[in-house]
Write a protein that holds these residues in place. Structure first.
Motif, PDB file in Angstrom:
ATOM      1  N   THR A 401       0.452  -1.243   0.042  1.00 13.74           N
ATOM      2  CA  THR A 401      -0.402   0.288  -0.001  1.00 13.74           C
ATOM      3  C   THR A 401       0.770   1.131  -0.117  1.00 13.74           C
ATOM      4  N   THR A 402       1.584   0.734   0.767  1.00  9.66           N
ATOM      5  CA  THR A 402       2.623   2.151   1.373  1.00  9.66           C
ATOM      6  C   THR A 402       3.636   3.234  -0.366  1.00  9.66           C
ATOM      7  N   ILE A 403       3.851   2.306  -1.000  1.00  7.46           N
ATOM      8  CA  ILE A 403       5.252   1.891  -1.855  1.00  7.46           C
ATOM      9  C   ILE A 403       4.584   2.527  -2.858  1.00  7.46           C
ATOM     10  N   ALA A 404       3.105   2.478  -3.284  1.00  8.62           N
ATOM     11  CA  ALA A 404       2.834   2.638  -4.717  1.00  8.62           C
ATOM     12  C   ALA A 404       3.264   4.122  -5.376  1.00  8.62           C
ATOM     13  N   PRO A 405       3.296   5.451  -4.610  1.00  7.66           N
ATOM     14  CA  PRO A 405       3.490   6.838  -5.005  1.00  7.66           C
ATOM     15  C   PRO A 405       4.816   6.401  -5.025  1.00  7.66           C
ATOM     16  N   LEU A 406       5.610   5.835  -5.460  1.00  7.37           N
ATOM     17  CA  LEU A 406       7.356   5.833  -5.817  1.00  7.37           C
ATOM     18  C   LEU A 406       7.538   4.570  -7.150  1.00  7.37           C
ATOM     19  N   ILE A 407       6.777   4.224  -7.031  1.00  8.27           N
ATOM     20  CA  ILE A 407       6.481   3.664  -9.248  1.00  8.27           C
ATOM     21  C   ILE A 407       5.725   3.991  -9.653  1.00  8.27           C
ATOM     22  N   PRO A 408       7.263   4.646 -10.932  1.00  9.22           N
ATOM     23  CA  PRO A 408       6.684   6.017 -11.450  1.00  9.22           C
ATOM     24  C   PRO A 408       5.515   5.537 -12.861  1.00  9.22           C
ATOM     25  N   TRP A 409       5.414   4.038 -13.284  1.00  9.77           N
ATOM     26  CA  TRP A 409       3.959   3.702 -13.536  1.00  9.77           C
ATOM     27  C   TRP A 409       2.561   3.249 -12.566  1.00  9.77           C
ATOM     28  N   ASN A 410       2.880   3.291 -11.470  1.00  8.53           N
ATOM     29  CA  ASN A 410       1.584   3.201 -10.392  1.00  8.53           C
ATOM     30  C   ASN A 410       0.883   4.218 -10.889  1.00  8.53           C
ATOM     31  N   VAL A 411      -0.586   3.925 -11.155  1.00 15.10           N
ATOM     32  CA  VAL A 411      -1.453   4.383 -10.712  1.00 15.10           C
ATOM     33  C   VAL A 411      -1.860   5.833 -10.017  1.00 15.10           C
ATOM     34  N   ASN A 412      -0.838   5.520  -8.613  1.00 11.69           N
ATOM     35  CA  ASN A 412      -0.835   6.430  -7.914  1.00 11.69           C
ATOM     36  C   ASN A 412      -0.032   7.772  -7.876  1.00 11.69           C
ATOM     37  N   ALA A 413       1.681   6.716  -8.970  1.00 16.85           N
ATOM     38  CA  ALA A 413       2.505   8.499  -9.061  1.00 16.85           C
ATOM     39  C   ALA A 413       2.124   8.974 -10.094  1.00 16.85           C
ATOM     40  N   ILE A 414       1.471   8.023 -11.375  1.00 17.34           N
ATOM     41  CA  ILE A 414       0.783   9.113 -12.379  1.00 17.34           C
ATOM     42  C   ILE A 414      -0.034  10.197 -12.138  1.00 17.34           C
ATOM     43  N   ILE A 415      -0.836   9.717 -10.912  1.00 19.90           N
ATOM     44  CA  ILE A 415      -1.814  10.948 -10.804  1.00 19.90           C
ATOM     45  C   ILE A 415      -1.159  12.394 -10.345  1.00 19.90           C
ATOM     46  N   ALA A 416      -0.065  11.711  -8.822  1.00 20.05           N
ATOM     47  CA  ALA A 416       0.887  12.668  -8.146  1.00 20.05           C
ATOM     48  C   ALA A 416       0.953  13.446  -8.816  1.00 20.05           C
ATOM     49  N   ALA A 417       1.518  12.967  -9.643  1.00 24.45           N
ATOM     50  CA  ALA A 417       2.390  13.547 -11.093  1.00 24.45           C
ATOM     51  C   ALA A 417       1.835  14.508 -11.979  1.00 24.45           C
ATOM     52  N   ALA A 418       0.302  14.336 -12.242  1.00 25.62           N
ATOM     53  CA  ALA A 418      -0.478  15.101 -12.663  1.00 25.62           C
ATOM     54  C   ALA A 418      -1.033  16.034 -12.094  1.00 25.62           C
ATOM     55  N   ILE A 419      -0.828  15.778 -10.748  1.00 26.82           N
ATOM     56  CA  ILE A 419      -1.888  17.032  -9.938  1.00 26.82           C
ATOM     57  C   ILE A 419      -0.344  17.942 -10.284  1.00 26.82           C
ATOM     58  N   THR A 420       0.941  17.155  -9.221  1.00 21.80           N
ATOM     59  CA  THR A 420       2.005  18.009  -9.075  1.00 21.80           C
ATOM     60  C   THR A 420       3.058  18.878 -10.345  1.00 21.80           C
ATOM     61  N   GLY A 421       3.165  18.927 -11.438  1.00 18.45           N
ATOM     62  CA  GLY A 421       4.133  18.196 -12.423  1.00 18.45           C
ATOM     63  C   GLY A 421       5.614  18.122 -12.196  1.00 18.45           C
ATOM     64  N   VAL A 422       5.708  16.753 -10.750  1.00 20.64           N
ATOM     65  CA  VAL A 422       6.584  16.439 -10.304  1.00 20.64           C
ATOM     66  C   VAL A 422       6.299  14.665 -10.606  1.00 20.64           C
ATOM     67  N   SER A 423       7.912  14.416 -11.105  1.00 21.24           N
ATOM     68  CA  SER A 423       7.544  12.573 -11.483  1.00 21.24           C
ATOM     69  C   SER A 423       7.566  12.019 -10.390  1.00 21.24           C
ATOM     70  N   ALA A 424       7.596  10.850  -9.905  1.00 18.36           N
ATOM     71  CA  ALA A 424       7.721   9.780  -9.105  1.00 18.36           C
ATOM     72  C   ALA A 424       9.277   9.852  -8.709  1.00 18.36           C
ATOM     73  N   GLY A 425       9.964   9.814  -9.956  1.00 18.71           N
ATOM     74  CA  GLY A 425      11.651   9.646  -9.800  1.00 18.71           C
ATOM     75  C   GLY A 425      12.355  10.939  -9.372  1.00 18.71           C
ATOM     76  N   LYS A 426      11.694  11.526  -9.601  1.00 20.39           N
ATOM     77  CA  LYS A 426      12.511  13.161  -8.522  1.00 20.39           C
ATOM     78  C   LYS A 426      11.575  13.118  -6.971  1.00 20.39           C
ATOM     79  N   TYR A 427      10.589  13.249  -6.657  1.00 18.60           N
ATOM     80  CA  TYR A 427      10.124  13.191  -5.781  1.00 18.60           C
ATOM     81  C   TYR A 427      10.553  12.247  -4.481  1.00 18.60           C
ATOM     82  N   GLY A 428      10.504  10.832  -5.420  1.00 19.80           N
ATOM     83  CA  GLY A 428      11.087   9.433  -4.899  1.00 19.80           C
ATOM     84  C   GLY A 428      11.628   9.642  -3.876  1.00 19.80           C
ATOM     85  N   PRO A 429      13.027  10.348  -3.868  1.00 19.52           N
ATOM     86  CA  PRO A 429      13.735   9.325  -2.698  1.00 19.52           C
ATOM     87  C   PRO A 429      13.740  10.998  -1.227  1.00 19.52           C
TER      88      PRO A 429
END
Length: 460
Positions: A401-429
């Motif tokens: 459940t918790t790692i979902a936003p760290l995975i660039p192709w996960n639905v949660n990460a995709i939506i978060a990137a669309a909302i904020t304009g920053v990809s999971a690869g950049k905010y993940g660390p």
């Protein structure tokens, strides 16, 4: 209906092919939905070749898409809500007043704590990111704090909703699937969540000390003037987000609540910002972009719209289609059986549960399968090894459940990137809670914390 006629080598061919398609899209920067649709076609072909009728595969696809109609609606509403809350002056007002107090706090830590508290109330991580998260992000950008740091802190706090919020859909799905009462599940989750929160808070505090807010007082005042000269600013505009939060606390579902927030945004745009109906329709469709004459401020006050969400919808559609076939044909079950074979110790059981839940979240691009399959299939194994099912719920919540936003192709990460304009690869660390949590739950599992079995721990 489950099928058991697919050979193991074809199962692994499907999984390897899926990961390869996605990896190629990321490496060559192709739209991610191409890889997901390619994976879906490959998996569907293998299923048909193995003897499953094509019409049955099609039924799986249709059923999966129908079940996720809510997700598509939420994505569209998020695009509309962000654009309208920008245009109506709601977000600018909250940023305007926030600048008066921002110099008194460690802002990075404040983003983490604020997002965590609001997410517990709203019960939705993405809902938190798309509302209060945008305000926090806007103010932080005004302080010239890098966006990946801000978003990492906000994501860490927001995704607590998916772990413990009593009105969170994934929380309730986890408890129901594992047959654990909410209060027992939360007690177990808090064993790892509290130290995870403390470690994360220390990290964000240390990170926040690097940014001296006082140096930007002149900039913040200039931004306030720019906001005041382009928007009608009033505390009245803050009523709508407060009502949305209260409704979430009262248990109102996310779609009705977001529709209410959207209608309110339309009303404020028309009545308080004097935006014409035609202009508002354009904003809803294309998104909002401020024109204050200050390039930095314009970057803060922009976003949303239905059109920018179309690619997100295609990605989610591809992920749902792939997931429907993988689950419907039973392709994932051999992986579960092989991973859990020869598991005889409590620590090893918890470790493998975390690995399984995480792998399923990674492969299927969503958290749901990472909750359902371990929850359904491993209950008997936990009973066999005399491990409390609440720990099964905790392990799932802390890993898949918790790692979902760290995975660039996960639905949660995709939506978060669309909302904020920053990809999971950049905010993940900087989303430290999301990767500290799995580590701690495995460590606690091997230490044998709370491994006593409680027979009364049955869902009511």
């Amino acid at each position: 209906m489950k099928y058991n006629i697919i050979r193991r080598k074809d199962v692994y061919l499907s999984l390897i092919g899926t990961i390869s398609f996605i990896a190629l899209c990321i490496f060559f920067r192709y739209p991610l939905f191409i890889g997901l649709f390619g994976s879906t076609l490959l998996v569907a072909f293998i299923a048909v070749k193995s003897g499953i009728q094509a019409k049955q595969v099609m039924k799986m696809l249709i059923a999966g898409i129908e079940e996720c109609q809510t997700v598509f609606m939420v994505i569209i509403l998020i695009g509309m809500l962000i654009a309208l809350w920008m245009a109506s002056g709601i977000v600018p007002t909250m940023i305007y007043y926030g600048f008066n107090y921002i110099h008194q706090i460690n802002y990075v830590l404040a983003c983490f704590v604020s997002a965590a508290l609001i997410s517990l109330i709203m019960g939705t991580a993405l809902g938190t990111v798309s509302t209060i998260g945008m305000v926090l992000l806007g103010m932080g950008r005004g302080l010239v704090i890098p966006s990946p740091i801000l978003i990492g802190a906000i994501i860490s706090g927001a995704f607590i909703a998916d772990k413990v919020s009593p009105i969170g859909s994934l929380v309730n799905l986890t408890m129901k699937t594992t047959d654990v009462r909410y209060k027992d599940g939360v007690k177990s989750i808090l064993v790892t969540l509290i130290p995870t929160m403390i470690i994360s808070a220390v990290f964000y505090y240390m990170l926040g000390t690097r940014y001296n807010v006082g140096l930007y007082q002149g900039v913040l005042q200039a931004y306030q003037k720019g906001i005041a000269s382009n928007f009608y600013i009033s505390p009245i505009l803050m009523i709508l987000p407060i009502i949305v939060i209260v409704l979430a606390m009262m248990g109102v579902k996310i779609i009705p609540n977001m529709i209410f927030g959207t209608i309110g945004g339309i009303g404020f745009s028309l009545l308080m910002q004097n935006i014409s109906l035609l202009e508002m329709i354009k904003i809803i469709y294309y998104g909002f972009g401020a024109n204050t004459g200050m390039a930095e401020l314009d970057q803060i006050l922009k976003g949303g719209g239905i059109l920018p969400m179309f690619e997100v919808i295609l990605i989610v559609l591809g992920a749902v289609s792939l997931n429907s076939i993988l689950e419907g044909t039973g392709m994932i079950r051999p992986m579960v059986d092989q991973l859990m074979a020869d598991t005889k110790s409590k620590g090893n059981l918890i470790f493998k549960t975390g690995i399984l839940s995480s792998l399923l979240t990674i492969i299927t691009c969503d958290q749901t399968v990472g909750i359902l399959l371990p929850g359904r299939f491993l209950k008997s194994k936990y009973e066999e090894l005399n491990v409390d099912r609440a720990i099964l719920a905790r392990t799932i919540a802390d890993t898949g459940t918790t790692i979902a936003p760290l995975i660039p192709w996960n639905v949660n990460a995709i939506i978060a990137a669309a909302i904020t304009g920053v990809s999971a690869g950049k905010y993940g660390p900087y989303a430290v809670l999301c990767y500290i949590s799995p580590v701690l739950t495995i460590i606690f599992g091997y230490l044998g914390t709370s491994t006593n079995k409680r027979k009364e721990n049955v869902a009511e």
